[in-house]
Enzyme design. Sequence first.
Site, PDB file in Angstrom:
ATOM      1  N   HIS A 121       0.089  -6.810  -2.269  1.00  0.00           N
ATOM      2  CA  HIS A 121      -1.308  -6.955  -1.875  1.00  0.00           C
ATOM      3  C   HIS A 121      -1.463  -7.804  -0.612  1.00  0.00           C
ATOM      4  O   HIS A 121      -0.770  -8.792  -0.405  1.00  0.00           O
ATOM      5  CB  HIS A 121      -2.110  -7.572  -3.018  1.00  0.00           C
ATOM      6  CG  HIS A 121      -1.573  -8.894  -3.485  1.00  0.00           C
ATOM      7  ND1 HIS A 121      -1.912 -10.084  -2.891  1.00  0.00           N
ATOM      8  CD2 HIS A 121      -0.710  -9.205  -4.476  1.00  0.00           C
ATOM      9  CE1 HIS A 121      -1.301 -11.078  -3.511  1.00  0.00           C
ATOM     10  NE2 HIS A 121      -0.556 -10.566  -4.476  1.00  0.00           N
ATOM     11  N   ASP A 122      -2.347  -7.357   0.256  1.00  0.00           N
ATOM     12  CA  ASP A 122      -2.778  -8.088   1.448  1.00  0.00           C
ATOM     13  C   ASP A 122      -1.710  -8.195   2.535  1.00  0.00           C
ATOM     14  O   ASP A 122      -1.862  -8.971   3.482  1.00  0.00           O
ATOM     15  CB  ASP A 122      -3.285  -9.491   1.078  1.00  0.00           C
ATOM     16  CG  ASP A 122      -4.381  -9.447   0.028  1.00  0.00           C
ATOM     17  OD1 ASP A 122      -5.471  -8.942   0.344  1.00  0.00           O
ATOM     18  OD2 ASP A 122      -4.136  -9.886  -1.116  1.00  0.00           O
ATOM     19  N   GLY A 139       2.995 -10.749  -1.489  1.00  0.00           N
ATOM     20  CA  GLY A 139       1.596 -10.784  -1.083  1.00  0.00           C
ATOM     21  C   GLY A 139       1.345 -11.621   0.158  1.00  0.00           C
ATOM     22  O   GLY A 139       1.999 -12.636   0.396  1.00  0.00           O
TER      23      GLY A 139
END
Length: 262
Positions: A121-122, A139
């Site tokens: 994520h991200d 992440g």
Amino acid sequence: MAIIHPTAIVDPKAELAASVSVGPYAVIGAGVRIGEGTTIGAHCTIEGPTTIGRDNRIFQFASLGAAPQDMKYRGEPTELVIGDRNTIREFCTFNRGTAQDAGVTRVGHDNWIMAYVHLAHDVQLGDRIILANNATLAGHVHVGDWAIIGGLTGVHQFTKIGAHAMVGFGSHVSQDVPPFMTVAGNPLAVHGFNVEGLRRRGFSAERIGLVKQMHRLLYRRGLTLEQAKTEIAALRGSVAGGDADIESMLGFLQTCTRGIVR
């Protein structure tokens, strides 16, 4: 009209451009948008919200846009955005962003992403990056344009890898890697700068010499980071076309949060 294999499942709320091709047994969910010329291989799963640009080639068994592997995630509306002309090989997994960051996992343009790569994520990828097989990005990792990350390399969350940097095979990256540097190992160490990569990208001998000076200031002169930054800033105007390289380095050093690899 998109070319969709009869065994594929495409949600009516997905938006596929007319020249998109979808292979056997692929599953494309609601909230997915795919641009012209992109091909989706057999058995791929793409969940929304996900936006994929033009002329990407996504090979079989990739999983794109799944919910982030973050225990804080509570179903917030986050997304995955992929640019144009990327190659995404077998068994890659790209997760959506989280509300704790910008809410977007982003892949730029013209990237070469090999099998089993994981983007958590991200993650923010720039352009023309190479990620070799089994590179694993945790992440909030940021990777600059033209960087290369070797196979079986793990990158710790919140780490930044600068433009034109090269990370060797099987490395454990838990500190920020400045632009242009070549690093490898566990523990991670700097082994010079990416001179061959810069030559291939058309850097002049003078610009390569400038990068060599920045490498020496950071790693060979025994300076503190603040002293090295001052010395690097003093190089402005010394080489035609080199100020952009200096600003790239100084901007990176100003924003790195995990300390640079030594």
